[in-house]
Every structure is written in structure tokens, then in C-alpha cells.
Design an enzyme around this catalytic site. Structure first.
Site, PDB file in Angstrom:
ATOM      1  N   GLY A  46       0.830  -1.195   0.000  1.00 50.92           N
ATOM      2  CA  GLY A  46       0.000   0.000   0.000  1.00 50.92           C
ATOM      3  C   GLY A  46       0.862   1.241   0.000  1.00 50.92           C
ATOM      4  O   GLY A  46       2.015   1.221   0.459  1.00 50.92           O
ATOM      5  N   GLN A  51       2.914   9.919   1.219  1.00 47.64           N
ATOM      6  CA  GLN A  51       4.236   9.311   1.343  1.00 47.64           C
ATOM      7  C   GLN A  51       5.166   9.687   0.193  1.00 47.64           C
ATOM      8  O   GLN A  51       6.382   9.535   0.318  1.00 47.64           O
ATOM      9  CB  GLN A  51       4.117   7.791   1.424  1.00 47.64           C
ATOM     10  CG  GLN A  51       3.441   7.301   2.692  1.00 47.64           C
ATOM     11  CD  GLN A  51       3.273   5.807   2.650  1.00 47.64           C
ATOM     12  OE1 GLN A  51       2.260   5.316   2.177  1.00 47.64           O
ATOM     13  NE2 GLN A  51       4.280   5.089   3.129  1.00 47.64           N
ATOM     14  N   CYS A  92       5.886  -0.243   7.131  1.00 52.76           N
ATOM     15  CA  CYS A  92       5.551   0.947   6.346  1.00 52.76           C
ATOM     16  C   CYS A  92       6.740   1.320   5.473  1.00 52.76           C
ATOM     17  O   CYS A  92       7.877   1.310   5.938  1.00 52.76           O
ATOM     18  CB  CYS A  92       5.199   2.091   7.288  1.00 52.76           C
ATOM     19  SG  CYS A  92       4.724   3.617   6.468  1.00 52.76           S
ATOM     20  N   LEU A  93       6.456   1.662   4.222  1.00 51.36           N
ATOM     21  CA  LEU A  93       7.526   2.083   3.319  1.00 51.36           C
ATOM     22  C   LEU A  93       8.203   3.365   3.802  1.00 51.36           C
ATOM     23  O   LEU A  93       9.354   3.623   3.447  1.00 51.36           O
ATOM     24  CB  LEU A  93       6.981   2.261   1.904  1.00 51.36           C
ATOM     25  CG  LEU A  93       6.456   0.989   1.246  1.00 51.36           C
ATOM     26  CD1 LEU A  93       5.860   1.302  -0.129  1.00 51.36           C
ATOM     27  CD2 LEU A  93       7.544  -0.060   1.134  1.00 51.36           C
ATOM     28  N   HIS A 134      -4.419   1.723   7.610  1.00 52.62           N
ATOM     29  CA  HIS A 134      -3.037   2.203   7.704  1.00 52.62           C
ATOM     30  C   HIS A 134      -2.805   3.339   6.698  1.00 52.62           C
ATOM     31  O   HIS A 134      -2.266   4.393   7.049  1.00 52.62           O
ATOM     32  CB  HIS A 134      -2.090   1.029   7.436  1.00 52.62           C
ATOM     33  CG  HIS A 134      -0.646   1.397   7.370  1.00 52.62           C
ATOM     34  ND1 HIS A 134       0.250   1.044   8.343  1.00 52.62           N
ATOM     35  CD2 HIS A 134       0.076   2.077   6.432  1.00 52.62           C
ATOM     36  CE1 HIS A 134       1.456   1.493   8.015  1.00 52.62           C
ATOM     37  NE2 HIS A 134       1.373   2.125   6.853  1.00 52.62           N
ATOM     38  N   GLU A 135      -3.216   3.117   5.449  1.00 52.45           N
ATOM     39  CA  GLU A 135      -2.999   4.138   4.414  1.00 52.45           C
ATOM     40  C   GLU A 135      -3.868   5.371   4.660  1.00 52.45           C
ATOM     41  O   GLU A 135      -3.429   6.503   4.409  1.00 52.45           O
ATOM     42  CB  GLU A 135      -3.247   3.566   3.024  1.00 52.45           C
ATOM     43  CG  GLU A 135      -2.337   2.411   2.634  1.00 52.45           C
ATOM     44  CD  GLU A 135      -0.849   2.671   2.804  1.00 52.45           C
ATOM     45  OE1 GLU A 135      -0.412   3.842   2.708  1.00 52.45           O
ATOM     46  OE2 GLU A 135      -0.106   1.701   3.042  1.00 52.45           O
ATOM     47  N   HIS A 138      -2.230   7.792   6.893  1.00 56.20           N
ATOM     48  CA  HIS A 138      -1.274   8.683   6.216  1.00 56.20           C
ATOM     49  C   HIS A 138      -1.969   9.943   5.702  1.00 56.20           C
ATOM     50  O   HIS A 138      -1.406  11.039   5.759  1.00 56.20           O
ATOM     51  CB  HIS A 138      -0.595   7.978   5.033  1.00 56.20           C
ATOM     52  CG  HIS A 138       0.505   7.057   5.418  1.00 56.20           C
ATOM     53  ND1 HIS A 138       1.672   7.479   6.027  1.00 56.20           N
ATOM     54  CD2 HIS A 138       0.632   5.716   5.282  1.00 56.20           C
ATOM     55  CE1 HIS A 138       2.462   6.455   6.243  1.00 56.20           C
ATOM     56  NE2 HIS A 138       1.852   5.364   5.800  1.00 56.20           N
TER      57      HIS A 138
END
Length: 168
Positions: A46, A51, A92-93, A134-135, A138
Site C-alpha cells: 500500500g 508518502q 511501512c515504506l 493504515h494508508e 497517512h
């Protein structure tokens, strides 16, 4: 398509609240394509536009093993359908190399626009529900480290800052 640089914690731009997309046009679709390429390359499941330093309410997700089930969420809204919480180890990226158990609702309803600007609703459970939550965090300027203790968050911050200085 292009690979986009992914912001890393503790970059303050990750705390920016994303604005709604006013019109789903070719520039938004190009962003979506670039986000998928970036996410698959990372690799991740994701990615939120925040991000990649684009502060619009756009999320791309693909939790399939084969990476052949891309999902797009533009201006998503979420509703919790089951108050039952479960723990899932999240990564997480934007926080590379760190994973923590995070507690979230198991079953949600998401209403969103797709890449063509059409409205849709889905009721995911499990991994997909966690990934969407989660996304969506962000988009609100939140990170999974906001759910863990301050001591753990500071330890992760220091390690990432050290890695970032070493790369600079």
C-alpha cells in the site's frame, strides 16, 4: 510511469493532512500509475500520496500474492462495521525495516472514488481492512509509530535518522 521518492520518518511532510481530490483527471491517473510503480518496486502492499509528498487523498493498494489486484481509493471514507479489534504486525515504506503489532478494527466499510472517478463501496476484513486503515492514517498525517510507546517511537526515530545521515 516514474518511480517517486518515498518520504521517510521523521520527515515532517508525512504529518501533512491530505486535501480531497477535486476532480479525477489525467494528472490524478498519472499520479496513481506512478504510485503503483513505486509501491511495487519498493516492494510494498500500500502507498498513500502523502508518502510521495503529494498531499491529496489518493491511496493505492495490492495485497494479492501475484500483485495483480490493484485497488485505488480517492477521497476514501471509512466506517467501522465490527468493533472487534485484532493485532496485526504492520510495516511501512516510510519507516523501512521496522514492524510493530498494531491493534485495529477487523471489519470496515469504505466508500471511495476509483481511478475513473466512479463511486464504490466495499466491506473488507482482515489484511485488506488493516491496509486501508493504515494508508488512510497517512492521509490524516498519522503513522503506525503513533500507536506505539513513545520510547519505541524514539528508538525507531534515532535509528532511521542515523541511517539517513549515513546515506547523505
Amino acid at each position: 510511469m516514474a518511480l517517486l521518492p518515498i518520504l521517510e520518518f521523521p520527515d515532517p511532510r508525512l504529518r501533512t493532512v491530505a486535501a480531497p481530490v477535486k476532480e479525477v483527471d489525467d494528472s490524478v491517473r498519472q499520479l496513481i500509475d506512478d504510485m503503483f510503480e513505486t509501491m511495487y518496486d519498493a516492494p510494498g502492499v500500500g502507498l498513500a500520496a502523502t508518502q510521495v509528498n503529494v498531499h491529496l487523498q489518493v491511496i493505492v493498494i495490492d495485497v494479492s500474492e501475484e500483485k495483480d489486484q490493484p485497488l485505488v481509493f480517492i477521497n476514501p471514507q471509512i466506517e467501522i462495521l465490527d468493533e472487534t479489534l485484532f493485532d496485526y504486525e504492520e510495516g511501512c515504506l516510510s519507516i523501512p525495516g521496522f514492524y510493530e503489532e498494531i491493534t485495529r478494527p477487523r471489519h470496515v466499510r469504505v466508500t471511495s472514488l476509483d481511478r475513473e472517478g466512479n463511486s464504490f463501496t466495499m466491506e473488507p476484513e482482515g489484511l485488506l481492512a488493516v491496509c486501508i486503515q493504515h494508508e488512510m492514517d497517512h492521509l490524516d498525517g498519522k503513522l503506525f509509530v503513533d500507536y506505539i510507546s513513545n520510547m519505541k517511537r524514539q528508538r525507531i526515530r534515532k535509528k532511521l535518522e542515523k541511517q539517513q545521515k549515513a546515506r547523505a
